[in-house]
Design an enzyme around this catalytic site. Structure first.
Site, short mmCIF file in Angstrom:
data_model
loop_
_atom_site.label_atom_id
_atom_site.label_comp_id
_atom_site.label_asym_id
_atom_site.label_seq_id
_atom_site.Cartn_x
_atom_site.Cartn_y
_atom_site.Cartn_z
N ASN A 7 -0.65 8.96 2.85
CA ASN A 7 -0.79 7.54 3.10
C ASN A 7 0.20 6.84 2.17
O ASN A 7 -0.02 6.76 0.96
CB ASN A 7 -2.22 7.05 2.82
CG ASN A 7 -2.40 5.57 3.09
OD1 ASN A 7 -1.52 4.76 2.82
ND2 ASN A 7 -3.57 5.19 3.60
N GLU A 35 -0.52 4.31 7.23
CA GLU A 35 -0.15 3.00 6.69
C GLU A 35 1.37 2.88 6.51
O GLU A 35 1.86 2.49 5.44
CB GLU A 35 -0.89 2.70 5.39
CG GLU A 35 -2.37 2.39 5.59
CD GLU A 35 -2.97 1.60 4.44
OE1 GLU A 35 -2.93 0.36 4.51
OE2 GLU A 35 -3.45 2.24 3.49
N TYR A 133 -5.63 7.39 10.64
CA TYR A 133 -5.96 6.42 9.61
C TYR A 133 -7.29 5.79 10.01
O TYR A 133 -7.36 4.95 10.89
CB TYR A 133 -4.87 5.35 9.47
CG TYR A 133 -5.20 4.29 8.44
CD1 TYR A 133 -5.67 4.64 7.18
CD2 TYR A 133 -5.02 2.94 8.73
CE1 TYR A 133 -5.97 3.68 6.24
CE2 TYR A 133 -5.32 1.97 7.79
CZ TYR A 133 -5.79 2.34 6.55
OH TYR A 133 -6.10 1.39 5.61
N ASP A 192 -5.86 9.88 6.18
CA ASP A 192 -6.73 9.12 5.29
C ASP A 192 -8.01 8.82 6.06
O ASP A 192 -8.03 7.94 6.92
CB ASP A 192 -6.02 7.83 4.87
CG ASP A 192 -6.88 6.94 3.99
OD1 ASP A 192 -8.02 7.31 3.68
OD2 ASP A 192 -6.39 5.84 3.63
N ASN A 194 -10.84 7.83 4.58
CA ASN A 194 -11.60 6.79 3.88
C ASN A 194 -13.07 7.15 3.68
O ASN A 194 -13.94 6.29 3.67
CB ASN A 194 -11.48 5.45 4.62
CG ASN A 194 -10.31 4.63 4.10
OD1 ASN A 194 -10.14 4.48 2.90
ND2 ASN A 194 -9.50 4.12 5.02
N ASP A 294 -0.77 4.24 -3.71
CA ASP A 294 -2.06 4.45 -4.36
C ASP A 294 -2.69 5.77 -3.94
O ASP A 294 -3.70 6.19 -4.52
CB ASP A 294 -3.02 3.27 -4.12
CG ASP A 294 -3.19 2.92 -2.65
OD1 ASP A 294 -2.44 3.46 -1.80
OD2 ASP A 294 -4.06 2.09 -2.34
N HIS A 295 -2.11 6.43 -2.94
CA HIS A 295 -2.48 7.79 -2.55
C HIS A 295 -1.42 8.77 -3.04
O HIS A 295 -0.29 8.39 -3.34
CB HIS A 295 -2.57 7.91 -1.02
CG HIS A 295 -3.64 7.09 -0.39
ND1 HIS A 295 -4.78 7.63 0.15
CD2 HIS A 295 -3.73 5.74 -0.21
CE1 HIS A 295 -5.53 6.65 0.66
NE2 HIS A 295 -4.91 5.50 0.44
#
Length: 304
Positions: A7, A35, A133, A192, A194, A294-295
């Site tokens: 991501n 993303e 995603y 991802d 989540n 951030d990943h």
């Protein structure tokens, strides 16, 4: 065969932070991206090097967008929207290709144009690779407390939306797995999701039982799509009973420096392919100022 999922939290930002260098040095055969967050015309020229690109950007500018990079042109490409940007190395056109329609499971129609899913049949291995995603979601209404949330209370709307997605996607995933098997292929779902599945997937798991991404119903759903006969969590199978390896850390505070992370990026493979994994982990950068996103990329080497 080296396969990665990442991501990137925006291809333009990731490029500034070293994405191209990572791609060259790690030299994966296949990369699933989430993303991407760019219209076709805004993808930086040459950013994907010598790879073939299959990309569903979705209808929401600056959000979502899933892609798969492959060394060879894939045998087939499928998206929920029925279109994709398909480019060979060096190509810069922005025209989307019309694809064969994919029958969608009940409940997924509202998400079809959001740029959340793409899958390809690899030309050089009997594998169908998918990039997903999954919506982040939110808290159910009874857990929402004004003044203690970063986002405004929504009465549980984001949570219910995620639950609808999970319900429909479970059916769609079963169909994709069976269809791949009928074509003589393994299925590898990456992306991802989540959701952190177990307490080994969240550093502060005791505090997270009322946090989106670690809610009991989310974790129960995750467990329902896994089994030794359907799909295997490849990274966990190679790293049993250990904390992490985490793949996401907040940009805030010292989360990255202290490894206060979550494992929410996955390789989920049909059993035969899962058994072929010889190494699996995350490419965690050495310092916070070296982060591309951030990943972190999740990379698995498969001995095919």
């Amino acid at each position: 065969m080296r396969i990665a999922t990442f991501n990137i939290n925006g291809i333009r930002a990731a490029r500034r932070r070293g994405f191209e260098q990572w791609l060259r040095e790690r030299d994966p055969d296949v990369v699933a991206l989430q993303e991407v967050r760019a219209r076709a015309a805004a993808i930086p020229p040459g950013v994907f090097g010598g790879y073939h690109l299959a990309y569903d950007e979705g209808v929401h500018a600056g959000r979502n967008g899933v892609a798969i990079l492959t060394r060879h042109a894939p045998d087939a490409i499928r998206t929920w929207s029925g279109t994709a940007l398909v480019r060979g190395p060096g190509e810069v056109h922005t025209d989307t290709a019309e694809l064969d329609p994919v029958p969608l499971a009940r409940g997924l129609r509202e998400f079809a144009a959001h740029g959340r899913y793409v899958e390809v049949d690899l030309a050089d291995a009997p594998i169908t690779v998918a990039s997903l995603y999954l919506p982040k979601g939110g808290l159910p209404a009874h857990l929402q407390k004004p003044g203690r949330m970063r986002e405004a209370p929504d009465g549980g709307a984001r949570y219910e939306r995620k639950m609808r997605f999970l319900d429909g996607f479970a059916r769609q995933l079963t169909r994709s797995r069976r269809d791949a098997g009928a074509r003589g292929r393994d299925l590898l779902l990456m992306g991802d999701l989540n959701i952190a599945h177990t307490r080994h997937d969240v550093r502060n798991w005791r505090r997270s039982n009322q946090v989106e991404g670690y809610l009991p119903k989310e974790r129960e759903w995750f467990g329902s799509i896994l089994s030794p006969r359907t799909l295997v969590d490849v990274v966990r199978s190679r790293n049993p009973d250990t904390d992490g390896p985490y793949s996401w850390w907040s940009w805030l505070g010292q989360s990255f420096a202290n490894d206060v992370g979550w494992r929410i990026d996955y390789h989920l493979a049909t059993p035969g392919l899962a058994r072929a994994a010889v190494s699996a982990g995350t490419d965690r950068e050495p310092a916070a100022d070296k982060r591309m996103s951030d990943h972190a990329p999740v990379v698995v080497d498969y001995e095919l």
